[in-house]
Design a protein around this motif. Structure first.
Motif, PDB file in Angstrom:
ATOM      1  N   GLY A   8      -7.271   0.071  -5.513  1.00 12.35           N
ATOM      2  CA  GLY A   8      -6.029  -0.681  -5.453  1.00 12.35           C
ATOM      3  C   GLY A   8      -4.901  -0.137  -6.288  1.00 12.35           C
ATOM      4  N   GLY A  10      -1.991   2.624  -7.630  1.00  9.91           N
ATOM      5  CA  GLY A  10      -0.976   3.363  -6.889  1.00  9.91           C
ATOM      6  C   GLY A  10       0.321   3.455  -7.667  1.00  9.91           C
ATOM      7  N   VAL A  12       4.209   2.198  -8.004  1.00  8.83           N
ATOM      8  CA  VAL A  12       5.027   1.034  -7.661  1.00  8.83           C
ATOM      9  C   VAL A  12       6.267   1.032  -8.551  1.00  8.83           C
ATOM     10  CG1 VAL A  12       3.819  -0.480  -9.278  1.00  8.83           C
ATOM     11  CG2 VAL A  12       4.953  -1.473  -7.286  1.00  8.83           C
ATOM     12  N   SER A  17       4.366  -5.408  -7.547  1.00 13.36           N
ATOM     13  CA  SER A  17       3.029  -5.980  -7.726  1.00 13.36           C
ATOM     14  C   SER A  17       1.957  -5.065  -7.170  1.00 13.36           C
ATOM     15  CB  SER A  17       2.933  -7.343  -7.013  1.00 13.36           C
ATOM     16  OG  SER A  17       3.855  -8.271  -7.537  1.00 13.36           O
ATOM     17  N   LEU A  18       0.776  -5.175  -7.736  1.00 15.40           N
ATOM     18  CA  LEU A  18      -0.412  -4.509  -7.225  1.00 15.40           C
ATOM     19  C   LEU A  18      -1.595  -5.443  -7.457  1.00 15.40           C
ATOM     20  CD1 LEU A  18      -0.182  -0.825  -8.559  1.00 15.40           C
ATOM     21  CD2 LEU A  18      -0.061  -1.527  -6.166  1.00 15.40           C
ATOM     22  N   ARG A  19      -2.620  -5.309  -6.610  1.00 15.67           N
ATOM     23  CA  ARG A  19      -3.867  -6.021  -6.854  1.00 15.67           C
ATOM     24  C   ARG A  19      -5.001  -5.014  -6.933  1.00 15.67           C
ATOM     25  NH1 ARG A  19      -7.318 -10.633  -3.554  1.00 15.67           N
ATOM     26  NH2 ARG A  19      -7.834  -8.847  -2.218  1.00 15.67           N
ATOM     27  N   GLN A  82      -4.709  -9.271 -10.316  1.00  7.98           N
ATOM     28  CA  GLN A  82      -3.405  -9.355  -9.682  1.00  7.98           C
ATOM     29  C   GLN A  82      -2.352  -9.071 -10.731  1.00  7.98           C
ATOM     30  OE1 GLN A  82      -2.495  -9.981  -6.369  1.00  7.98           O
ATOM     31  NE2 GLN A  82      -0.438  -9.495  -7.110  1.00  7.98           N
ATOM     32  N   VAL A 119      -2.646   3.413 -12.170  1.00 10.16           N
ATOM     33  CA  VAL A 119      -1.462   2.597 -11.868  1.00 10.16           C
ATOM     34  C   VAL A 119      -0.266   3.278 -12.513  1.00 10.16           C
ATOM     35  CG1 VAL A 119      -0.315   0.391 -12.279  1.00 10.16           C
ATOM     36  CG2 VAL A 119      -2.745   0.444 -11.670  1.00 10.16           C
TER      37      VAL A 119
END
Length: 123
Positions: A8, A10, A12, A17-19, A82, A119
């Motif tokens: 999940g 990546g 951004v 947002s990312l989960r 989240q 992330v």
């Protein structure tokens, strides 16, 4: 034995947002305290969030309170993170970890670790 696989991560933009997901397998996965940790460039690994086996007790680092939410689905042996209102300082490699029957804020007390998911938050 518990095997952990994160996904999940990546790239951004700030404010996005990312989960993250952590899929656990092994005979003790559903009875383990779980934690999310992160390690940014040139920094030590730090606690982000933890959750008890039942999911009723959750704990967060001050830096992510109000923005991140940890949860778990024991039927799917999966723990989630989240992440909302992301900031450039949230950029890090994020790891999930499992231990005993309760979570801890101390990385050294965890028995099992995933390989991490990156992330990156751009400004």
């Amino acid at each position: 034995q518990v095997q952990l696989v994160e996904s999940g991560g990546g790239l951004v933009q700030a404010g996005g947002s990312l989960r993250l997901s952590c899929a656990a397998s092994g005979r003790t996965a559903s009875s383990s305290g779980m934690g999310w940790f992160r390690q940014g460039p040139g920094k030590e690994r730090e606690f982000v969030a933890g959750i008890s086996v039942s999911g009723r007790t959750r704990d967060y680092a001050d830096s992510v309170k109000g923005r991140f939410t940890i949860s778990r689905d024991n039927a799917k042996n999966t723990v989630y993170l989240q992440m909302n209102s992301l900031k450039p300082e949230d950029t890090a490699l994020y790891y999930c970890a499992a231990r005993g029957d309760y979570y801890s804020t101390e990385a050294g007390t965890y028995d099992y670790w995933g390989q991490g998911t990156q992330v990156t938050v751009s400004s």
